[in-house]
Design an enzyme around this catalytic site. Structure first.
Site, PDB file in Angstrom:
ATOM      1  N   LYS A 274    -117.338  31.988  16.624  1.00  0.00           N
ATOM      2  CA  LYS A 274    -116.848  33.299  17.049  1.00  0.00           C
ATOM      3  C   LYS A 274    -116.151  33.258  18.413  1.00  0.00           C
ATOM      4  O   LYS A 274    -115.571  34.259  18.838  1.00  0.00           O
ATOM      5  CB  LYS A 274    -118.026  34.300  17.109  1.00  0.00           C
ATOM      6  CG  LYS A 274    -118.830  34.378  15.821  1.00  0.00           C
ATOM      7  CD  LYS A 274    -117.967  34.767  14.639  1.00  0.00           C
ATOM      8  CE  LYS A 274    -118.720  34.733  13.326  1.00  0.00           C
ATOM      9  NZ  LYS A 274    -119.823  35.685  13.245  1.00  0.00           N
TER      10      LYS A 274
ATOM     11  N   GLY B 271    -125.069  43.686  10.518  1.00  0.00           N
ATOM     12  CA  GLY B 271    -124.444  42.458  10.055  1.00  0.00           C
ATOM     13  C   GLY B 271    -125.466  41.358   9.835  1.00  0.00           C
ATOM     14  O   GLY B 271    -126.675  41.538  10.030  1.00  0.00           O
ATOM     15  N   SER B 272    -124.972  40.193   9.436  1.00  0.00           N
ATOM     16  CA  SER B 272    -125.860  39.096   9.059  1.00  0.00           C
ATOM     17  C   SER B 272    -126.693  38.600  10.228  1.00  0.00           C
ATOM     18  O   SER B 272    -127.888  38.301  10.078  1.00  0.00           O
ATOM     19  CB  SER B 272    -125.043  37.947   8.469  1.00  0.00           C
ATOM     20  OG  SER B 272    -124.057  37.495   9.388  1.00  0.00           O
TER      21      SER B 272
ATOM     22  N   LYS C  14    -115.322  43.542  16.910  1.00  0.00           N
ATOM     23  CA  LYS C  14    -116.434  43.828  16.029  1.00  0.00           C
ATOM     24  C   LYS C  14    -115.950  44.739  14.906  1.00  0.00           C
ATOM     25  O   LYS C  14    -114.878  45.315  14.997  1.00  0.00           O
ATOM     26  CB  LYS C  14    -117.574  44.511  16.796  1.00  0.00           C
ATOM     27  CG  LYS C  14    -118.271  43.587  17.788  1.00  0.00           C
ATOM     28  CD  LYS C  14    -119.350  44.309  18.596  1.00  0.00           C
ATOM     29  CE  LYS C  14    -120.343  45.064  17.762  1.00  0.00           C
ATOM     30  NZ  LYS C  14    -120.993  44.190  16.752  1.00  0.00           N
TER      31      LYS C  14
ATOM     32  N   ASP D 102    -126.561  42.786  19.355  1.00  0.00           N
ATOM     33  CA  ASP D 102    -125.652  42.883  18.222  1.00  0.00           C
ATOM     34  C   ASP D 102    -124.914  41.561  18.056  1.00  0.00           C
ATOM     35  O   ASP D 102    -124.990  40.678  18.914  1.00  0.00           O
ATOM     36  CB  ASP D 102    -124.657  44.034  18.442  1.00  0.00           C
ATOM     37  CG  ASP D 102    -124.149  44.631  17.142  1.00  0.00           C
ATOM     38  OD1 ASP D 102    -124.281  43.975  16.084  1.00  0.00           O
ATOM     39  OD2 ASP D 102    -123.590  45.746  17.173  1.00  0.00           O
TER      40      ASP D 102
ATOM     41  N   GLU E 108    -121.835  51.327  16.292  1.00  0.00           N
ATOM     42  CA  GLU E 108    -122.121  50.225  17.210  1.00  0.00           C
ATOM     43  C   GLU E 108    -121.589  50.525  18.605  1.00  0.00           C
ATOM     44  O   GLU E 108    -122.252  50.246  19.603  1.00  0.00           O
ATOM     45  CB  GLU E 108    -121.510  48.930  16.676  1.00  0.00           C
ATOM     46  CG  GLU E 108    -122.248  48.362  15.477  1.00  0.00           C
ATOM     47  CD  GLU E 108    -121.560  47.165  14.865  1.00  0.00           C
ATOM     48  OE1 GLU E 108    -122.239  46.355  14.227  1.00  0.00           O
ATOM     49  OE2 GLU E 108    -120.324  47.042  15.012  1.00  0.00           O
TER      50      GLU E 108
ATOM     51  N   ASP F  43    -117.518  39.503  15.857  1.00  0.00           N
ATOM     52  CA  ASP F  43    -116.585  38.731  15.039  1.00  0.00           C
ATOM     53  C   ASP F  43    -115.780  37.761  15.898  1.00  0.00           C
ATOM     54  O   ASP F  43    -115.410  36.685  15.443  1.00  0.00           O
ATOM     55  CB  ASP F  43    -115.640  39.666  14.296  1.00  0.00           C
ATOM     56  CG  ASP F  43    -116.389  40.688  13.465  1.00  0.00           C
ATOM     57  OD1 ASP F  43    -117.361  40.293  12.780  1.00  0.00           O
ATOM     58  OD2 ASP F  43    -116.038  41.878  13.516  1.00  0.00           O
TER      59      ASP F  43
END
Length: 216
Positions: A102, A8-9, A75, A62, A84, A65
């Site tokens: 988040k 992810g970003s 996530k 990691d 993950e 979300d």
């Protein structure tokens, strides 16, 4: 050090920073949680391996979300939730980095990603709808699509259904109910896996630990 790299970003920036440390002499070998992360890390000169070669990791870093006060997570927005979760489960510790948007009081504001087998998709979707009947705020299930409007396919060859349950007051019960559906491969509820979270806020970084459930 044996390190798991998220997807992810947020994890993208982590790889960039890690590559700088590797160039300065940091001795680390990494297991990526997606093909995307593997490509990015490899291009940056980060040494990679897999869980067939080594069976345990010291740490995984990691994103997430959603992060609840007890460090339960949602996530899966990056489409790598199965890998993950496998990598997190093989790690001594899971550390999450995220921004303050988040943080939630209860999971469920963000749709829950559910990785499913292509075979029997209709039946699996119907069974997920049946589980959702116990959630009065539920809004439905949608098949994730890629930029080409075709169904998004995970690195494992599966599809993803995004389910909007609304407030999830008992994530453990929902986890069991979803995993009881034969076509469900895995879901994005990460319960009891995260040990620490670093949350970026306008006033600085907040640390949350699973053992104390308190901020530092």
């Amino acid at each position: 050090m044996r390190l798991g790299l998220g997807t992810g970003s947020t994890a993208w920036h982590l790889v960039d920073l890690l590559a700088q440390k590797v160039a300065d002499g940091l001795d680390v070998i990494c297991v990526p949680t997606s093909e995307e992360t593997a490509r990015h890390a490899g291009e940056k000169g980060v040494k990679l391996t897999d869980l067939d070669t080594i069976d345990h990791l010291d740490l995984t870093i990691d994103g997430a979300d959603e992060i609840a006060p007890d460090l339960s997570l949602i996530k899966g927005a990056g489409g790598a939730l199965l890998r993950e979760k496998i990598v997190a489960g093989a790690s001594s510790r899971l550390l999450v980095i995220a921004d303050s948007s988040k943080r939630v009081e209860a999971l469920g504001r963000f749709p829950l990603s559910i990785e499913v087998n292509k075979f029997g998709l209709g039946a699996t979707r119907l069974a997920i709808h049946a589980v959702m009947e116990a959630y009065p705020e539920a809004e439905g299930v949608s098949l994730r699509r890629g930029k080409d409007d075709q169904p998004f396919v995970t690195d494992g060859g599966h599809l993803i259904l995004d389910a909007s349950f609304g407030r999830i007051s008992q994530p453990e019960a929902l986890s069991r109910a979803l995993l009881d559906i034969p076509g469900v491969v895995q879901h994005g509820l990460f319960i009891g896996l995260c040990d620490r979270a670093y949350i970026a806020t306008p006033d600085g970084v907040v640390k949350m630990d699973a053992d104390t459930r308190r901020e530092g």
